[in-house]
Structures are given as structure tokens and as C-alpha cells.
Write an enzyme that holds these catalytic residues in place. Structure first.
Site, PDB file in Angstrom:
ATOM      1  N   HIS A  64      -0.583  -3.697  -2.356  1.00 50.00           N
ATOM      2  CA  HIS A  64       0.064  -4.865  -2.950  1.00 50.00           C
ATOM      3  C   HIS A  64      -0.354  -6.091  -2.169  1.00 50.00           C
ATOM      4  CE1 HIS A  64       3.174  -7.456  -4.602  1.00 50.00           C
ATOM      5  NE2 HIS A  64       3.301  -6.543  -5.556  1.00 50.00           N
TER       6      HIS A  64
ATOM      7  N   ASP B  12       4.309   0.615  -9.473  1.00 51.98           N
ATOM      8  CA  ASP B  12       3.690   1.400 -10.542  1.00 51.98           C
ATOM      9  C   ASP B  12       3.539   2.872 -10.203  1.00 51.98           C
ATOM     10  OD1 ASP B  12       3.398  -0.538 -12.458  1.00 51.98           O
ATOM     11  OD2 ASP B  12       1.587  -1.332 -11.542  1.00 51.98           O
TER      12      ASP B  12
HETATM   13  N1  ACO Z   1      -6.590   2.076  -2.673  1.00 46.18           N
HETATM   14  C1  ACO Z   1      -7.463   2.048  -1.622  1.00 46.18           C
HETATM   15  N2  ACO Z   1      -7.653   0.972  -0.840  1.00 46.18           N
HETATM   16  C2  ACO Z   1      -6.942  -0.107  -1.110  1.00 46.18           C
HETATM   17  C3  ACO Z   1      -6.019  -0.156  -2.185  1.00 46.18           C
HETATM   18  C4  ACO Z   1      -5.856   0.989  -2.954  1.00 46.18           C
HETATM   19  N3  ACO Z   1      -5.004   1.023  -3.979  1.00 46.18           N
HETATM   20  N4  ACO Z   1      -5.464  -1.379  -2.246  1.00 46.18           N
HETATM   21  C5  ACO Z   1      -6.013  -2.090  -1.245  1.00 46.18           C
HETATM   22  N5  ACO Z   1      -6.908  -1.314  -0.560  1.00 46.18           N
HETATM   23  C6  ACO Z   1      -7.700  -1.713   0.609  1.00 46.18           C
HETATM   24  C7  ACO Z   1      -8.923  -2.504   0.157  1.00 46.18           C
HETATM   25  O1  ACO Z   1     -10.028  -1.662  -0.080  1.00 46.18           O
HETATM   26  C8  ACO Z   1      -9.128  -3.442   1.302  1.00 46.18           C
HETATM   27  O2  ACO Z   1      -9.749  -2.722   2.346  1.00 46.18           O
HETATM   28  P1  ACO Z   1     -10.839  -3.452   3.307  1.00 46.18           P
HETATM   29  O3  ACO Z   1     -10.076  -4.547   3.995  1.00 46.18           O
HETATM   30  O4  ACO Z   1     -11.286  -2.364   4.232  1.00 46.18           O
HETATM   31  O5  ACO Z   1     -11.908  -3.971   2.402  1.00 46.18           O
HETATM   32  C9  ACO Z   1      -7.714  -3.767   1.768  1.00 46.18           C
HETATM   33  O6  ACO Z   1      -6.938  -2.629   1.387  1.00 46.18           O
HETATM   34  C10 ACO Z   1      -7.150  -5.016   1.124  1.00 46.18           C
HETATM   35  O7  ACO Z   1      -7.255  -4.850  -0.296  1.00 46.18           O
HETATM   36  P2  ACO Z   1      -7.490  -6.002  -1.344  1.00 46.18           P
HETATM   37  O8  ACO Z   1      -8.090  -5.423  -2.592  1.00 46.18           O
HETATM   38  O9  ACO Z   1      -8.176  -7.158  -0.707  1.00 46.18           O
HETATM   39  O10 ACO Z   1      -5.996  -6.423  -1.630  1.00 46.18           O
HETATM   40  P3  ACO Z   1      -5.505  -7.384  -2.779  1.00 46.18           P
HETATM   41  O11 ACO Z   1      -4.288  -8.032  -2.254  1.00 46.18           O
HETATM   42  O12 ACO Z   1      -6.594  -8.257  -3.298  1.00 46.18           O
HETATM   43  O13 ACO Z   1      -5.153  -6.369  -3.966  1.00 46.18           O
HETATM   44  C11 ACO Z   1      -4.040  -4.915  -5.416  1.00 46.18           C
HETATM   45  C12 ACO Z   1      -3.882  -5.935  -4.279  1.00 46.18           C
HETATM   46  C13 ACO Z   1      -4.842  -5.526  -6.565  1.00 46.18           C
HETATM   47  C14 ACO Z   1      -2.662  -4.531  -5.922  1.00 46.18           C
HETATM   48  C15 ACO Z   1      -4.776  -3.667  -4.831  1.00 46.18           C
HETATM   49  O14 ACO Z   1      -3.990  -3.095  -3.807  1.00 46.18           O
HETATM   50  C16 ACO Z   1      -5.086  -2.642  -5.907  1.00 46.18           C
HETATM   51  O15 ACO Z   1      -6.095  -2.780  -6.614  1.00 46.18           O
HETATM   52  N6  ACO Z   1      -4.219  -1.572  -6.064  1.00 46.18           N
HETATM   53  C17 ACO Z   1      -4.426  -0.581  -7.075  1.00 46.18           C
HETATM   54  C18 ACO Z   1      -3.962  -1.103  -8.439  1.00 46.18           C
HETATM   55  C19 ACO Z   1      -2.457  -1.178  -8.548  1.00 46.18           C
HETATM   56  O16 ACO Z   1      -1.743  -0.248  -8.198  1.00 46.18           O
HETATM   57  N7  ACO Z   1      -1.993  -2.318  -9.066  1.00 46.18           N
HETATM   58  C20 ACO Z   1      -0.551  -2.550  -9.293  1.00 46.18           C
HETATM   59  C21 ACO Z   1      -0.053  -3.585  -8.311  1.00 46.18           C
HETATM   60  S1  ACO Z   1       1.679  -3.842  -8.520  1.00 46.18           S
HETATM   61  C22 ACO Z   1       1.771  -4.774  -9.909  1.00 46.18           C
HETATM   62  O17 ACO Z   1       0.907  -5.535 -10.283  1.00 46.18           O
HETATM   63  C23 ACO Z   1       2.953  -4.627 -10.716  1.00 46.18           C
END
Ligand code: ACO
Length: 378
Positions: A261, A315
Site C-alpha cells: 500500500h 483487497d
Molecule cells: N508484491 C511484491 N512487491 C511489492 C508489492 C507487492 N504487492 N507492493 C510493493 N512491492 C515492492 C515493490 O516491488 C517495491 O520494491 P523495490 O523498492 O525493491 O523496488 C516496493 O515494494 C515499493 O513498491 P511500489 O510499487 O513503489 O509502491 P507503490 O506505493 O507505488 O504501490 C501498490 C502501491 C500499487 C498498492 C502496490 O503495493 C501494488 O501494486 N500492490 C498490488 C496490487 C494491490 O493489491 N492493489 C490494491 C491496493 S489497495 C486499494 O487500492 C484499495
């Protein structure tokens, strides 16, 4: 020349001042108008929470009764909207059907009397009342059935479950569904809320505001993740396969749906409540192997990614609850929209109260002074 900083995803940039909800991502706290989500989930109902979010304080019992009465008596959709929905392809995604139907409401209520509290109240009531009916109607029509009429003797959530399945729901199932709506009603400045506020800032009608937010909610990085969680649990199939599956995802740098998140760096408090609701459902209606897989996933993801602050988000467990309630997977995100329309409407009202049209800037990184090349010379 003015130099401005570019932050991809606008991370850390305040897009509005808001008193609607608050998240403390380090402590795992979510509050609606200052009240903790755990307390609302235990003591409130969805419509009472909607009133709190939209009008800023808990209603008196008279105010709540009147609000519930208004919503109850505006649940039917116009036959012309129903006929329009009948023309939608049954293979289409219900989020697209909902976006089109919400936008179509604007055709019928095109007056924009944004300074009139009666207009605002009518729009709030109409959207809260008809969105569940539209979601249920599309579900029945795509199966070739006629939509069922809303039942005035059932409360908000029981009526929705009834319209979906044509059966009166078990009271525990209806209460758990109502709590799910409370949990999804609002969540500060996320993508769909930002979209709602941008649209609101142009002073268009609230139906366009909601339609644009529905479109934004549908993507897999936002509300659409709960569908993908169920697909992922099915793909994993067994507890033994959890670790190899996750290790493969991490090797491919694929995101694990339902985890992570932008704001929470600990377990999302809504995921904790949803996990408890899932357990209540399984205790009453029988257990589910996907729940056991999910718990193991949470354990392994924490081991592998906990250091990055990656924990279950809202989720992750919501899909399990909806699946146990017998709701088809592609309705999970429309159900999220049924709840979140509350937050969007609260932000619509707040935006109107101190409006300035959104008009950010950009950092241009293209070319300059390029001569036009005649087509025969390209
Ligand atoms: N699985 C694996 N690694 C992850 C995940 C994940 N679900 N989420 C974040 N990371 C890692 C990234 O790879 C990144 O690693 P790095 O620093 O080594 O490159 C680090 O954590 C930061 O991640 P970002 O993608 O930069 O985080 P951001 O804040 O942009 O994204 C998001 C947040 C979009 C929710 C992301 O965590 C994601 O895509 N999750 C999966 C989709 C999901 O469950 N979405 C629902 C969110 S809740 C909602 O909208 C109601």
C-alpha cells in the site's frame, strides 16, 4: 523559468485539505471523521457511516430514520436505464456497465444546482440508492434474467444481496456484507477519490463525478486487485504451493495482489477486520481451503517482504468474504464502488465548498524548434 519538482504518482503531495478521513500508515490507523474504523465496524451501519462521512457528524436517530427512508424509496431505476443496460454485452465487465449506468443518470438529472442543499441531498440519496440496483440488475440481465425489484422491507445490504440472488439473505451474511461496505466507504486521497475531486472541480454534475471515479477504481492496481487475489488463490491451489508460487513471483518481480500500500507500512486495519469476518462466515457456513492458503500467504509474504513494509491490504481478505457470500468474482470491484460512492460524494461536497479547478503543471521533456517534415520526405 519556474522549476518545479516532479513526483511520479504524486507521492507525498497534498492534493486537498480534507476532514473526511485520516490514515496513519505507520500505526495502521484509519478514522472516518475522527472515529476509528474498528468502532464503526462494530457499532455502526453502512448508511449511518455514509451520513457521517457525507454530512460530517453522526446522525440523530430522527435524521438517520429519515435518511434511511429516503434511500429505501429511491432504489428503483428508471425503466429507460434498465432498457439501456439490457443492450450492454453480457460479456462486458460489470465495472464498465456500472460506469456507463452511473453516467447515464446524468442524462435524466442534468440540472446542476450545486449551491442548493436540496439538489445535493437528492443526488446523494439517488446515487447511494440506485448504484446497488444497477449492479444487481446487470448481474441478472447478463444471465438472461429480468432484474428483480428492490424490496422496501429489507435494509440496504440485505436488499442488495436479495436483488443479486433473488433469495432473502441470512442475517449474519447481510450484517457482514454491511460491515464490508463500511470498511470500503472512504480512504483519503487515493486514485479514484482524486479522480472524483478533479472531475468535481470542473463543476460538472455528481453523476459524472461518480462515473469518472468508477472508471478509475476498476484498475488492477486499485479496486480491481480483489478479483485478482481470488484468481491467484485458485492458481496456487494448495498450502504446499504457496512458497514456490511466491518465490517465483518475487523472482519475476511480479506484484503479489492484495499486498502493499502506498500509505500503510503495516497490516491494513481493514484487512484485520475482514479476516475476522471471513472467520465468522466460515464458522457458520463451513470452512474454505482458500482461507488457509491466504493465511499461509500472509505468513510467507511477511517473511519475504515485511522489511519493505509489504503487508495485506483491504483487497486481500475482502475477496474471500465475498466469495463465501456467493458473490461472483467480477462483482467484487462494483461492490467496492457501491461502498466508495460514499467517500466520493463526501469529497465532491468538500471540493465544492472551497473549489478551485485542478490544473497542475508538467515537466516538459520533449523537443523544441523542430522543423516540419513534408510527408513525402518522412
Ligand atoms: N508484491 C511484491 N512487491 C511489492 C508489492 C507487492 N504487492 N507492493 C510493493 N512491492 C515492492 C515493490 O516491488 C517495491 O520494491 P523495490 O523498492 O525493491 O523496488 C516496493 O515494494 C515499493 O513498491 P511500489 O510499487 O513503489 O509502491 P507503490 O506505493 O507505488 O504501490 C501498490 C502501491 C500499487 C498498492 C502496490 O503495493 C501494488 O501494486 N500492490 C498490488 C496490487 C494491490 O493489491 N492493489 C490494491 C491496493 S489497495 C486499494 O487500492 C484499495
Amino acid at each position: 523559468m519556474m522549476v518545479c519538482e516532479y513526483k511520479p504518482g504524486l507521492e507525498g503531495i497534498a492534493a486537498a485539505q480534507s476532514s473526511i478521513s485520516n490514515v496513519d500508515g505507520q500505526k495502521g490507523i484509519l478514522e472516518y471523521r475522527g472515529i476509528r474504523i474498528e468502532e464503526l465496524a462494530e457499532k455502526s451501519t453502512f448508511l449511518e457511516t455514509a451520513y457521517l462521512l457525507i454530512w460530517g457528524q453522526l446522525p440523530t436517530s430522527e435524521e438517520l430514520k429519515e435518511f434511511e427512508h429516503e434511500v429505501r424509496h429511491h432504489r428503483r431505476i428508471k425503466y429507460r436505464i434498465r432498457d439501456m443496460m439490457k443492450c450492454f454485452p453480457e460479456s462486458g465487465h460489470p465495472m464498465d456497465a456500472l460506469q456507463a449506468s452511473a453516467a447515464a443518470l446524468g442524462l435524466f438529472y442534468s440540472r446542476r444546482d450545486l449551491h442548493n442543499p436540496i439538489y445535493i441531498r437528492d443526488a446523494v440519496v439517488r446515487l447511494l440508492a440506485t448504484i446497488p440496483t444497477m449492479v444487481a440488475a446487470f448481474q441478472l440481465m447478463r444471465k438472461g434474467n429480468d432484474p428483480v425489484r428492490p424490496r422496501d422491507d429489507l435494509d440496504y445490504s440485505a436488499n442488495f444481496l436479495y436483488m443479486l440472488s433473488e433469495k432473502e439473505p441470512d442475517p449474519l451474511a447481510a450484517r457482514i456484507f454491511d460491515v464490508c461496505l463500511i470498511l470500503h466507504a472512504e480512504h483519503t486521497m487515493n486514485a479514484s477519490t482524486f479522480s472524483a475531486r478533479v472531475t468535481a472541480s470542473t463543476l460538472t454534475d455528481p453523476y459524472a463525478v461518480v462515473a469518472s471515479a468508477v472508471g478509475t477504481l476498476g484498475g488492477p492496481l486499485h479496486g480491481g486487485a480483489n478479483e485478482e487475489v481470488i484468481q491467484m488463490l485458485e492458481e496456487i491451489g494448495s498450502i504446499a504451493n504457496v512458497r514456490p508460487y511466491l518465490e517465483d513471483c518475487l523472482e519475476r518481480k511480479a506484484k503479489i495482489m492484495g499486498f502493499g500500500h502506498r500509505v500503510y507500512k503495516v497490516k491494513d486495519p481493514r484487512a484485520t477486520i475482514l479476516q475476522d469476518l471471513a472467520q465468522q462466515l466460515f464458522a457458520k457456513f463451513g470452512s474454505d481451503k482458500y482461507y488457509d492458503i491466504a493465511v499461509e500467504m500472509e505468513r510467507v509474504v511477511e517473511e519475504k517482504l515485511g522489511h519493505k513494509g509489504i503487508y495485506p491490504n483491504v483487497d486481500f481478505y475482502s475477496g474471500l468474504v465475498y466469495a463465501k457470500l456467493g458473490i461472483p468474482t467480477d462483482l467484487f470491484t462494483p461492490i467496492f464502488a457501491i461502498a466508495r460512492v460514499t467517500g466520493w460524494l463526501a469529497h465532491w461536497k468538500e471540493q465544492l465548498a472551497e473549489n478551485r479547478i485542478f490544473r497542475p503543471t508538467q515537466v516538459y521533456n520533449g523537443l523544441h524548434e523542430i522543423a516540419y517534415t513534408a510527408i513525402e520526405e518522412r
